[in-house]
Design a protein around this motif. Sequence first.
Motif, PDB file in Angstrom:
ATOM      1  N   THR A  48       4.466  34.012  -1.845  1.00 12.91           N
ATOM      2  CA  THR A  48       4.067  34.111  -0.443  1.00 12.91           C
ATOM      3  C   THR A  48       3.127  32.981  -0.043  1.00 12.91           C
ATOM      4  O   THR A  48       3.080  32.601   1.112  1.00 12.91           O
ATOM      5  CB  THR A  48       3.369  35.452  -0.162  1.00 12.91           C
ATOM      6  OG1 THR A  48       2.247  35.589  -1.034  1.00 12.91           O
ATOM      7  CG2 THR A  48       4.328  36.608  -0.391  1.00 12.91           C
ATOM      8  N   THR A  49       2.359  32.479  -0.986  1.00 16.51           N
ATOM      9  CA  THR A  49       1.381  31.434  -0.678  1.00 16.51           C
ATOM     10  C   THR A  49       1.876  30.071  -1.131  1.00 16.51           C
ATOM     11  O   THR A  49       2.200  29.885  -2.299  1.00 16.51           O
ATOM     12  CB  THR A  49       0.036  31.721  -1.364  1.00 16.51           C
ATOM     13  OG1 THR A  49      -0.417  33.007  -0.951  1.00 16.51           O
ATOM     14  CG2 THR A  49      -0.989  30.687  -0.994  1.00 16.51           C
ATOM     15  N   GLU A  50       1.945  29.139  -0.196  1.00 21.09           N
ATOM     16  CA  GLU A  50       2.324  27.766  -0.506  1.00 21.09           C
ATOM     17  C   GLU A  50       1.171  26.860  -0.097  1.00 21.09           C
ATOM     18  O   GLU A  50       1.028  26.506   1.071  1.00 21.09           O
ATOM     19  CB  GLU A  50       3.600  27.379   0.249  1.00 21.09           C
ATOM     20  CG  GLU A  50       4.823  28.187  -0.188  1.00 21.09           C
ATOM     21  CD  GLU A  50       6.062  27.811   0.589  1.00 21.09           C
ATOM     22  OE1 GLU A  50       5.927  27.028   1.566  1.00 21.09           O
ATOM     23  OE2 GLU A  50       7.148  28.290   0.260  1.00 21.09           O
ATOM     24  N   PRO A  51       0.296  26.495  -1.014  1.00 21.73           N
ATOM     25  CA  PRO A  51      -0.852  25.659  -0.663  1.00 21.73           C
ATOM     26  C   PRO A  51      -0.416  24.328  -0.070  1.00 21.73           C
ATOM     27  O   PRO A  51       0.606  23.765  -0.464  1.00 21.73           O
ATOM     28  CB  PRO A  51      -1.565  25.459  -2.003  1.00 21.73           C
ATOM     29  CG  PRO A  51      -1.086  26.571  -2.864  1.00 21.73           C
ATOM     30  CD  PRO A  51       0.320  26.847  -2.435  1.00 21.73           C
ATOM     31  N   GLU A  52      -1.190  23.857   0.884  1.00 21.50           N
ATOM     32  CA  GLU A  52      -0.912  22.563   1.500  1.00 21.50           C
ATOM     33  C   GLU A  52      -2.114  21.665   1.230  1.00 21.50           C
ATOM     34  O   GLU A  52      -3.072  21.621   2.004  1.00 21.50           O
ATOM     35  CB  GLU A  52      -0.692  22.748   3.005  1.00 21.50           C
ATOM     36  CG  GLU A  52      -0.361  21.448   3.734  1.00 21.50           C
ATOM     37  CD  GLU A  52       0.792  20.706   3.110  1.00 21.50           C
ATOM     38  OE1 GLU A  52       0.557  19.600   2.568  1.00 21.50           O
ATOM     39  OE2 GLU A  52       1.918  21.221   3.132  1.00 21.50           O
ATOM     40  N   PRO A  53      -2.108  20.937   0.090  1.00 16.49           N
ATOM     41  CA  PRO A  53      -3.294  20.168  -0.314  1.00 16.49           C
ATOM     42  C   PRO A  53      -3.659  19.043   0.641  1.00 16.49           C
ATOM     43  O   PRO A  53      -4.809  18.621   0.689  1.00 16.49           O
ATOM     44  CB  PRO A  53      -2.897  19.634  -1.698  1.00 16.49           C
ATOM     45  CG  PRO A  53      -1.408  19.645  -1.712  1.00 16.49           C
ATOM     46  CD  PRO A  53      -0.998  20.825  -0.872  1.00 16.49           C
ATOM     47  N   SER A  54      -2.679  18.547   1.413  1.00 17.49           N
ATOM     48  CA  SER A  54      -2.951  17.416   2.295  1.00 17.49           C
ATOM     49  C   SER A  54      -3.563  17.842   3.626  1.00 17.49           C
ATOM     50  O   SER A  54      -4.053  17.005   4.384  1.00 17.49           O
ATOM     51  CB  SER A  54      -1.661  16.632   2.555  1.00 17.49           C
ATOM     52  OG  SER A  54      -0.706  17.430   3.221  1.00 17.49           O
ATOM     53  N   ALA A  55      -3.521  19.130   3.937  1.00 25.09           N
ATOM     54  CA  ALA A  55      -4.018  19.594   5.235  1.00 25.09           C
ATOM     55  C   ALA A  55      -5.533  19.768   5.209  1.00 25.09           C
ATOM     56  O   ALA A  55      -6.127  20.065   4.177  1.00 25.09           O
ATOM     57  CB  ALA A  55      -3.353  20.925   5.595  1.00 25.09           C
ATOM     58  N   ASP A  56      -6.151  19.566   6.368  1.00 28.19           N
ATOM     59  CA  ASP A  56      -7.579  19.809   6.499  1.00 28.19           C
ATOM     60  C   ASP A  56      -7.847  21.300   6.346  1.00 28.19           C
ATOM     61  O   ASP A  56      -7.098  22.132   6.868  1.00 28.19           O
ATOM     62  CB  ASP A  56      -8.082  19.326   7.862  1.00 28.19           C
ATOM     63  CG  ASP A  56      -8.036  17.815   7.986  1.00 28.19           C
ATOM     64  OD1 ASP A  56      -8.115  17.147   6.933  1.00 28.19           O
ATOM     65  OD2 ASP A  56      -7.905  17.317   9.112  1.00 28.19           O
ATOM     66  N   ARG A  57      -8.913  21.631   5.636  1.00 28.11           N
ATOM     67  CA  ARG A  57      -9.231  23.030   5.389  1.00 28.11           C
ATOM     68  C   ARG A  57     -10.571  23.399   5.979  1.00 28.11           C
ATOM     69  O   ARG A  57     -11.509  22.607   5.982  1.00 28.11           O
ATOM     70  CB  ARG A  57      -9.248  23.321   3.883  1.00 28.11           C
ATOM     71  CG  ARG A  57      -7.917  23.263   3.212  1.00 28.11           C
ATOM     72  CD  ARG A  57      -8.053  23.557   1.732  1.00 28.11           C
ATOM     73  NE  ARG A  57      -8.836  24.766   1.473  1.00 28.11           N
ATOM     74  CZ  ARG A  57      -9.056  25.248   0.258  1.00 28.11           C
ATOM     75  NH1 ARG A  57      -8.568  24.610  -0.799  1.00 28.11           N
ATOM     76  NH2 ARG A  57      -9.749  26.356   0.090  1.00 28.11           N
ATOM     77  N   HIS A  58     -10.659  24.631   6.462  1.00 29.39           N
ATOM     78  CA  HIS A  58     -11.945  25.151   6.911  1.00 29.39           C
ATOM     79  C   HIS A  58     -12.830  25.407   5.689  1.00 29.39           C
ATOM     80  O   HIS A  58     -12.331  25.672   4.596  1.00 29.39           O
ATOM     81  CB  HIS A  58     -11.749  26.464   7.672  1.00 29.39           C
ATOM     82  CG  HIS A  58     -10.932  26.327   8.919  1.00 29.39           C
ATOM     83  ND1 HIS A  58     -11.397  25.672  10.039  1.00 29.39           N
ATOM     84  CD2 HIS A  58      -9.685  26.762   9.221  1.00 29.39           C
ATOM     85  CE1 HIS A  58     -10.473  25.705  10.980  1.00 29.39           C
ATOM     86  NE2 HIS A  58      -9.424  26.357  10.514  1.00 29.39           N
ATOM     87  N   PRO A  59     -14.129  25.355   5.843  1.00 33.35           N
ATOM     88  CA  PRO A  59     -15.025  25.685   4.710  1.00 33.35           C
ATOM     89  C   PRO A  59     -14.979  27.179   4.423  1.00 33.35           C
ATOM     90  O   PRO A  59     -14.545  27.978   5.262  1.00 33.35           O
ATOM     91  CB  PRO A  59     -16.405  25.260   5.231  1.00 33.35           C
ATOM     92  CG  PRO A  59     -16.286  25.371   6.724  1.00 33.35           C
ATOM     93  CD  PRO A  59     -14.875  24.968   7.050  1.00 33.35           C
TER      94      PRO A  59
END
Length: 203
Positions: A48-59
């Motif tokens: 269900t979870t597909e991490p997107e390492p290139s995207a900006d992330r909230h703290p």
Amino acid sequence: MFHGLYGVLKLWRSLRRRGRDIGRDQVARLMSICGVAGIVRGKRRTVTTEPEPSADRHPDLIDRQWNTPTRPDQWRVADFAYVWTLAGFCYVTFVVDVYSRRILGWRASMTRRSDLVLLALEQAIHTRRRGSFEFTSTVLVHHSDAGSQYVSLALTDALRDAGMQGSIGSVGDALDNAIMESTIGLYKTELIDLKRPFRIRSA
């Protein structure tokens, strides 16, 4: 011999609420004699979870401090899970208020597109607005994992428009979103298997 501790506790508590003076061990023995077992969650799995390492992330604004909120509408957590159906996997997403543990928004879909989590977010906002004219989502914290749906530009824009602060926990850490893990587990156990609360073991 397996009858499932969860099933024993559920049945024992149900009998106690109905005024039956019976012990847990006795319930376990009777379940064993009758061939009744508690629910065993399905073996079918999907990601269900597909991490997107290139995207900006909230703290991470939560940092596992789940007991911090002192009233509703301070922190919310969001996640989605899969449910196996005859037509394949169905994905269900939830938005839960941390203080009250109330499910404010939910949606189901056969796909994992970003609008699945967007619609749940919108429903959660409208649910509170219907209940209170004084409700405001400003400075409310919306916490999730780092799945691609939750770091999408569409959800980021929706949070900003609502005045919410986005928060994203660490990757691959179930304890980081423990409230949602518990909510999803209960949803699958209590509602998906509602029509067959106990499994009868074959001889």
